[in-house]
Design an enzyme around this catalytic site. Sequence first.
Site, PDB file in Angstrom:
ATOM      1  N   LYS A  53      38.738 -67.866 120.574  1.00 31.54           N
ATOM      2  CA  LYS A  53      38.432 -66.842 121.580  1.00 31.54           C
ATOM      3  C   LYS A  53      36.956 -66.463 121.513  1.00 31.54           C
ATOM      4  CE  LYS A  53      43.170 -65.198 121.772  1.00 31.54           C
ATOM      5  NZ  LYS A  53      44.209 -64.294 121.278  1.00 31.54           N
ATOM      6  N   GLN A  97      45.094 -59.179 117.854  1.00 26.76           N
ATOM      7  CA  GLN A  97      45.814 -60.434 117.683  1.00 26.76           C
ATOM      8  C   GLN A  97      47.186 -60.163 117.069  1.00 26.76           C
ATOM      9  OE1 GLN A  97      44.644 -63.348 118.835  1.00 26.76           O
ATOM     10  NE2 GLN A  97      46.462 -64.462 118.168  1.00 26.76           N
ATOM     11  N   ASP A 120      44.668 -58.330 127.492  1.00 31.19           N
ATOM     12  CA  ASP A 120      45.859 -59.147 127.219  1.00 31.19           C
ATOM     13  C   ASP A 120      46.971 -58.800 128.214  1.00 31.19           C
ATOM     14  OD1 ASP A 120      46.018 -61.104 125.252  1.00 31.19           O
ATOM     15  OD2 ASP A 120      46.263 -59.678 123.607  1.00 31.19           O
TER      16      ASP A 120
HETATM   17  N1  GUN Z   1      49.305 -64.114 119.474  1.00 32.61           N
HETATM   18  C1  GUN Z   1      49.682 -65.274 120.052  1.00 32.61           C
HETATM   19  N2  GUN Z   1      49.265 -65.293 121.331  1.00 32.61           N
HETATM   20  C2  GUN Z   1      48.614 -64.143 121.563  1.00 32.61           C
HETATM   21  C3  GUN Z   1      47.939 -63.594 122.680  1.00 32.61           C
HETATM   22  O1  GUN Z   1      47.871 -64.173 123.762  1.00 32.61           O
HETATM   23  N3  GUN Z   1      47.386 -62.369 122.502  1.00 32.61           N
HETATM   24  C4  GUN Z   1      47.465 -61.708 121.339  1.00 32.61           C
HETATM   25  N4  GUN Z   1      46.916 -60.508 121.265  1.00 32.61           N
HETATM   26  N5  GUN Z   1      48.078 -62.184 120.272  1.00 32.61           N
HETATM   27  C5  GUN Z   1      48.647 -63.398 120.385  1.00 32.61           C
END
Ligand code: GUN
Length: 284
Positions: A53, A97, A120
């Site tokens: 990211k 996350q 998100d």
């Molecule tokens: N863990 C796995 N996929 C994601 C996601 O798209 N966003 C977040 N915040 N955590 C994750």
Amino acid sequence: MPAILIDGNAIARSERVLLKQRAGALVARGVTPGLAVILVGEDPASQIYVRNKARACAELGLRSEVLTLPATTTQQTLLEQIARLNADHATHGILVQLPLPKHIDAAAVVEAIAAEKDVDGFGLHNLGALVAGRALFPPCTPFGVMRMLEHHSIALAGKDAVVVGRSNIVGKPMALMLLAKDATVSICTSKTTNLAQHTLLADVLVVAAGKPKLVSAAMVKPGAVVIDVGTNRGADGRLVGDVDFEAVREVAGYISPVPGGVGPMTITMLLANTIEAAQRAAAR
Ligand code: GUN
């Protein structure tokens, strides 16, 4: 004739060219889109996601801040960090996350993120807006799927769409986004008694169940659009989807592979939501 491949890598690349232009226009106005990513603990998969990211942000000229906290971090400390980032004008998007360590209430943490920074799209405000057909930040994975369908000009109005999986992150928002485009939508779950009976009706089949080879060729209507959201690790460590790709590609009209399908789109849509958040903040 084998199905047309929905190439997530290629679509993500072309989306990112446009996003880089949008980000550049904001930077020229003195607003650098900023994303804060909070990682609690040392889950290896999460570490890779977070690194990817941050790298994607840098590629497009976004500012990213990765906050790495130990697994022993208290919920109170995490909430304080979110409050700080909520108040920080240089931070337009905040992402915690998941999964979080068990002693932390993930729902409470997600809810603490300001709705206008919830890139998100996991918070209740964002999910409610999606239900009302007024999406603010569509959750990134289903948002990416919609972009893949748009790229291939796949019409949805009046089509039968079946979503396999009902997670809050993928299945449910996916169904709502397809519904918003006037598809007739069914959601199947792990409790669905005769899965094939439903999937065989699908003009558009989105599979997000987390079960390798769940969908066989006999479960797919000839010519259907099949999108595989599965990200399962095989015994050899390789990434495999939920769809038996080699067999289903002989039946489907369109198919997305794993890897190289939905995966590259998810981060791209996170970047899109972050740029959108910065654009909205600049307009306020
Ligand atoms: N863990 C796995 N996929 C994601 C996601 O798209 N966003 C977040 N915040 N955590 C994750």
